[in-house]
Motif scaffolding. Structure first.
Motif, PDB file in Angstrom:
ATOM      1  N   ILE A 241       0.832  -1.204   0.000  1.00 16.22           N
ATOM      2  CA  ILE A 241       0.000   0.000   0.000  1.00 16.22           C
ATOM      3  C   ILE A 241       0.868   1.255   0.000  1.00 16.22           C
ATOM      4  N   LEU A 242       1.952   1.215   0.782  1.00 10.52           N
ATOM      5  CA  LEU A 242       2.846   2.365   0.875  1.00 10.52           C
ATOM      6  C   LEU A 242       3.494   2.674  -0.471  1.00 10.52           C
ATOM      7  N   TYR A 243       3.967   1.637  -1.159  1.00  4.72           N
ATOM      8  CA  TYR A 243       4.653   1.831  -2.434  1.00  4.72           C
ATOM      9  C   TYR A 243       3.700   2.187  -3.571  1.00  4.72           C
ATOM     10  N   THR A 244       2.561   1.516  -3.646  1.00  6.12           N
ATOM     11  CA  THR A 244       1.714   1.615  -4.841  1.00  6.12           C
ATOM     12  C   THR A 244       0.387   2.330  -4.614  1.00  6.12           C
ATOM     13  N   CYS A 245       0.042   2.619  -3.334  1.00  4.11           N
ATOM     14  CA  CYS A 245      -1.259   3.223  -3.010  1.00  4.11           C
ATOM     15  C   CYS A 245      -2.412   2.379  -3.547  1.00  4.11           C
ATOM     16  N   SER A 246      -2.232   1.082  -3.569  1.00  2.00           N
ATOM     17  CA  SER A 246      -3.273   0.175  -4.025  1.00  2.00           C
ATOM     18  C   SER A 246      -3.210  -1.099  -3.199  1.00  2.00           C
ATOM     19  N   VAL A 247      -4.262  -1.897  -3.318  1.00  2.00           N
ATOM     20  CA  VAL A 247      -4.325  -3.156  -2.577  1.00  2.00           C
ATOM     21  C   VAL A 247      -4.639  -4.288  -3.545  1.00  2.00           C
ATOM     22  N   PRO A 248      -4.318  -5.527  -3.176  1.00  6.95           N
ATOM     23  CA  PRO A 248      -4.625  -6.658  -4.045  1.00  6.95           C
ATOM     24  C   PRO A 248      -6.132  -6.816  -4.230  1.00  6.95           C
ATOM     25  N   ASP A 249      -6.512  -7.473  -5.322  1.00  6.63           N
ATOM     26  CA  ASP A 249      -7.937  -7.716  -5.577  1.00  6.63           C
ATOM     27  C   ASP A 249      -8.543  -8.596  -4.486  1.00  6.63           C
ATOM     28  N   GLU A 250      -7.790  -9.606  -4.076  1.00 11.99           N
ATOM     29  CA  GLU A 250      -8.254 -10.481  -3.000  1.00 11.99           C
ATOM     30  C   GLU A 250      -7.512 -10.097  -1.721  1.00 11.99           C
ATOM     31  N   LEU A 251      -8.244  -9.463  -0.822  1.00 10.79           N
ATOM     32  CA  LEU A 251      -7.627  -8.906   0.377  1.00 10.79           C
ATOM     33  C   LEU A 251      -7.967  -9.771   1.580  1.00 10.79           C
ATOM     34  N   ASP A 252      -6.941 -10.278   2.245  1.00 15.23           N
ATOM     35  CA  ASP A 252      -7.139 -11.060   3.459  1.00 15.23           C
ATOM     36  C   ASP A 252      -7.571 -10.131   4.593  1.00 15.23           C
ATOM     37  N   HIS A 253      -8.694 -10.458   5.219  1.00 17.90           N
ATOM     38  CA  HIS A 253      -9.307  -9.578   6.206  1.00 17.90           C
ATOM     39  C   HIS A 253      -8.388  -9.320   7.403  1.00 17.90           C
ATOM     40  N   GLN A 254      -7.809 -10.371   7.973  1.00 13.84           N
ATOM     41  CA  GLN A 254      -6.957 -10.212   9.136  1.00 13.84           C
ATOM     42  C   GLN A 254      -5.696  -9.415   8.807  1.00 13.84           C
ATOM     43  N   SER A 255      -5.110  -9.702   7.647  1.00 13.37           N
ATOM     44  CA  SER A 255      -3.907  -8.962   7.240  1.00 13.37           C
ATOM     45  C   SER A 255      -4.222  -7.478   7.068  1.00 13.37           C
ATOM     46  N   ALA A 256      -5.420  -7.184   6.523  1.00 10.76           N
ATOM     47  CA  ALA A 256      -5.813  -5.788   6.339  1.00 10.76           C
ATOM     48  C   ALA A 256      -5.931  -5.070   7.674  1.00 10.76           C
ATOM     49  N   LEU A 257      -6.520  -5.737   8.673  1.00 15.12           N
ATOM     50  CA  LEU A 257      -6.655  -5.132  10.003  1.00 15.12           C
ATOM     51  C   LEU A 257      -5.292  -4.867  10.634  1.00 15.12           C
ATOM     52  N   HIS A 258      -4.385  -5.837  10.499  1.00 19.53           N
ATOM     53  CA  HIS A 258      -3.058  -5.679  11.093  1.00 19.53           C
ATOM     54  C   HIS A 258      -2.251  -4.611  10.357  1.00 19.53           C
ATOM     55  N   ALA A 259      -2.421  -4.529   9.036  1.00 18.74           N
ATOM     56  CA  ALA A 259      -1.754  -3.477   8.269  1.00 18.74           C
ATOM     57  C   ALA A 259      -2.287  -2.104   8.676  1.00 18.74           C
ATOM     58  N   LEU A 260      -3.590  -2.042   8.927  1.00 14.25           N
ATOM     59  CA  LEU A 260      -4.216  -0.800   9.375  1.00 14.25           C
ATOM     60  C   LEU A 260      -3.658  -0.397  10.742  1.00 14.25           C
ATOM     61  N   ASP A 261      -3.460  -1.383  11.592  1.00 13.44           N
ATOM     62  CA  ASP A 261      -2.889  -1.124  12.913  1.00 13.44           C
ATOM     63  C   ASP A 261      -1.473  -0.571  12.769  1.00 13.44           C
ATOM     64  N   LEU A 262      -0.684  -1.136  11.856  1.00 13.60           N
ATOM     65  CA  LEU A 262       0.673  -0.639  11.615  1.00 13.60           C
ATOM     66  C   LEU A 262       0.676   0.808  11.157  1.00 13.60           C
TER      67      LEU A 262
END
Length: 265
Positions: A241-262
């Motif tokens: 997200i930091l490099y490309t300002c985009s996310v994968p088409d299939e987004l893992d829910h838990q990973s998204a929450l932890h990335a948001l926390d970071l």
């Protein structure tokens, strides 16, 4: 006119005081709506230094588990009304325990510097250490994090500023830069492995990281950061997200929450 204006100010002050009373005493959403909070400052904090959302989550945890659904409904309404997810607490401590189970140690947490996401996540981690005593509360906090993530998803295209279109080739260039691991000069130690990146990218994104990597501390000398409470998959998503300002088409829910926390540390 002066008397009328003073009366309006006093009425508004009374509504604000009632809002915090209703929030602390776990009144229903309908009761909160009746306060007519037009013009209310949704960035205000409780007298104890906690944000509106942190205070509400704290109060909900003090209710019986069957009331947690009502707490989530109120949380969604507070966010829609304007309460900030990203706002941090200025001071305060949270301590929660069972009066009828004195042998169970209470869960305590300093909330200064925490926002709604980091508060819920930090508390969830502490409860998981003795999960047999906190199953309902930990499950509630998981739903809180889901609600916060959904709020970001639905916050609209201009939530983080106006969008601009870029050529697809530029996005691909940044993807290739992230993938060029041989040029990476920063090591990030995660819970389950090592992830690498370009130090200048993280320094440009965070003044805290810049200070850390340019200091005489261990991180600055080794160009190595430890984030051992987060999985490598979530760190990799954060970097994408930091490099490309985009996310994968299939987004893992838990990973998204932890990335948001970071992103909010």
């Amino acid at each position: 006119p002066i008397r009328e204006e003073a009366g309006l100010i006093l009425a508004q002050m009374a509504r604000i005081e009632l809002f915090w009373i209703f929030l602390d005493d776990f009144y229903s959403v309908e009761a909160l709506k009746k306060l007519n909070l037009e013009g209310f400052d949704w960035s205000s904090r409780h007298a104890g230094g906690q944000t509106i959302l942190v205070r509400h989550v704290r109060n909900t945890l003090g209710q019986p588990a069957e009331k947690f659904v009502d707490g989530l409904e109120t949380l969604d309404w507070l966010i829609r009304s304007g309460a900030s997810i990203e706002q941090t607490c200025t001071r305060g401590e949270f301590s929660f325990g069972w009066t009828d189970l004195p042998d169970v140690p209470p869960v305590s947490l300093q909330v200064e510097g925490l926002n709604a996401i980091s508060f819920a996540r930090a508390l969830q981690k502490k409860m998981r250490e003795t999960l047999e005593h906190w199953k309902d509360e930990e499950a509630f906090l998981a739903k809180v994090l889901e609600s916060l993530a959904e709020a970001f998803t639905q916050s609209g295209p201009n939530a983080a500023g106006p969008r601009v279109s870029i050529h697809e080739g530029i996005a691909e260039l940044w993807e290739k830069s992230l993938a060029a691991k041989e040029s990476h000069d920063l090591t990030i130690v995660t819970a389950d492995g090592v992830v690498t990146a370009h130090a200048h990218m993280l320094k440009a994104a965070s003044l805290v990281v810049r200070a850390m990597l340019e200091s005489p501390m261990k991180e600055g000398k080794t160009q190595r950061i430890e984030i051992k409470d987060t999985a490598g998959k979530a760190v990799s998503l954060f970097l994408e997200i930091l490099y490309t300002c985009s996310v994968p088409d299939e987004l893992d829910h838990q990973s998204a929450l932890h990335a948001l926390d970071l992103a909010h540390r």
